[in-house]
Design a protein around this motif. Structure first.
Motif, short mmCIF file in Angstrom:
data_model
loop_
_atom_site.label_atom_id
_atom_site.label_comp_id
_atom_site.label_asym_id
_atom_site.label_seq_id
_atom_site.Cartn_x
_atom_site.Cartn_y
_atom_site.Cartn_z
N GLU A 47 -7.88 2.81 -10.62
CA GLU A 47 -7.83 3.42 -9.30
C GLU A 47 -6.71 2.82 -8.46
O GLU A 47 -5.97 3.54 -7.78
N SER A 48 -6.55 1.47 -8.50
CA SER A 48 -5.48 0.84 -7.74
C SER A 48 -4.11 1.26 -8.26
O SER A 48 -3.19 1.50 -7.49
N ARG A 49 -3.99 1.36 -9.58
CA ARG A 49 -2.71 1.82 -10.15
C ARG A 49 -2.43 3.27 -9.75
O ARG A 49 -1.29 3.62 -9.43
N CYS A 53 0.75 4.50 -7.58
CA CYS A 53 1.65 5.56 -8.05
C CYS A 53 1.78 6.67 -7.01
O CYS A 53 2.88 7.17 -6.75
N ILE A 54 0.65 7.04 -6.39
CA ILE A 54 0.69 8.06 -5.36
C ILE A 54 1.54 7.60 -4.19
O ILE A 54 2.33 8.38 -3.63
N TRP A 55 1.43 6.32 -3.81
CA TRP A 55 2.21 5.79 -2.69
C TRP A 55 3.70 5.85 -2.99
O TRP A 55 4.50 6.27 -2.16
N ILE A 60 9.17 8.26 -2.44
CA ILE A 60 10.34 8.92 -3.05
C ILE A 60 10.53 10.32 -2.47
O ILE A 60 11.67 10.74 -2.17
N LEU A 61 9.43 11.05 -2.26
CA LEU A 61 9.55 12.39 -1.69
C LEU A 61 10.09 12.35 -0.27
O LEU A 61 10.97 13.15 0.10
N TRP A 62 9.60 11.40 0.54
CA TRP A 62 10.08 11.28 1.92
C TRP A 62 11.55 10.89 1.95
O TRP A 62 12.32 11.39 2.78
#
Length: 313
Positions: A47-49, A53-55, A60-62
């Motif tokens: 879950e932490s990984r 990854c989502i963060w 990168i998207l921003w």
């Protein structure tokens, strides 16, 4: 008799078996706890990984979106700004008004725009673009000082309404309350930090009246905090004029001027970021020290109350 003698033995054996079973149950239960925690840890790691990854994907998207916006602005926005905004202003400044009248207009705009919550940045840019560092700085400081005084005096008339309005943002109100406490120098320092920080300039002019802020620390701290920002606005205005002269005029930059503009631009960006980080960090430290002081006072008062009640008993 034998029956009576065997029953205690059987009871003792049964008790021992129960204790042994209970001990085994307890031992099994205790030994199972680390396994459960290990399973939970193994479950939390994915879950932490996943969250990490989502963060990173969001970052990168921003970054991609910001770079895309900057490229679009550099391709179409900058030429449009130069041709439709900057050049007409330069022509109007050269033909329509004399410099004394233009200085009065800029001072008036810097004084009255904050009263109506209008940003004063364009007027500061014009002051730097037209008058340069010396006279431009004087125009900016005179106009903003008058504007900060007017908003402070007007805000005193609507103090209760502003107080009710600030209740919608308790964290911001708590930070503003920090500015009105302490000695003269403390109020001066906090106001100067607020002027350097990203807190909205026009809103702070009105919000400060709900505190115990005195007038002279407010004005002196505001002038000290606005000085670095004024120089940055003047520099950016001069840079815009230089770029406009190069693109649409007959001015050509030498190698020394190009190097100077690049270095000064980098220094300006670093100064903005540095002042902002320092102001935010210092304000957070002051807020944290105040919270610790209030907690210590409450603990001391509780201890004195307990001591008083024990002596009374």
């Amino acid at each position: 008799m034998p029956d009576s003698s065997t029953k205690p033995g059987e009871d003792g054996l049964n008790d021992g078996s129960h204790v042994r079973e209970d001990g085994e149950n307890v031992r099994l239960f205790i030994s199972d706890e680390p396994r459960d925690s290990g399973v939970d840890t193994l479950q939390l790691q994915p879950e932490s990984r996943y969250n990490l990854c989502i963060w990173w994907i969001k970052v990168i998207l921003w970054c991609f979106i910001i770079i895309l916006i900057l490229l679009i602005f550099a391709k179409w926005g900058v030429p449009f700004f130069f041709e439709k905004v900057l050049l007409p202003i330069m022509k109007w400044e050269a033909t329509a008004l004399g410099r004394p009248v233009l200085a009065i207009v800029l001072v008036a705009s810097l004084a009255f725009f904050p009263v109506f919550l209008i940003p004063s940045g364009p007027s500061m840019w014009l002051a730097g673009m037209i008058f340069g560092y010396g006279i431009g700085f004087v125009i900016i400081m005179v106009g903003t000082t008058i504007g900060m005084t007017l908003t402070y005096l007007i805000g005193l008339l609507f103090r209760e309404q502003i107080h009710q309005w600030l209740k919608r943002w308790p964290q911001k109100a708590e930070m503003i309350r920090l500015a009105g406490e302490g000695s003269w120098f403390h109020q001066f320092r906090v106001v100067a930090l607020f002027r350097v920080s990203p807190f909205p300039y026009t809103i702070f002019n009105y919000a400060i009246v709900v505190t115990n802020m005195r007038f002279w620390p407010y004005i002196c701290g505001s002038i000290a905090g606005m000085a670095p920002e004024s120089f940055i606005y003047i520099y950016s205005g001069r840079l815009l004029r230089t770029l406009a002269d190069v693109k649409y005029g007959k001015h050509h930059l030498t190698t020394v001027e190009i190097v100077y503009n690049i270095i000064s631009f980098i220094v300006a960006i670093v100064a903005i970021v540095g002042f902002t980080i320092y102001a935010k960090r210092t304000l957070n430290d002051l807020k944290g020290s105040e919270i610790k002081g209030e907690a210590a006072c409450s603990d001391r008062s509780n201890f004195e109350m307990d001591k008083f009640t024990s002596c009374k008993a």
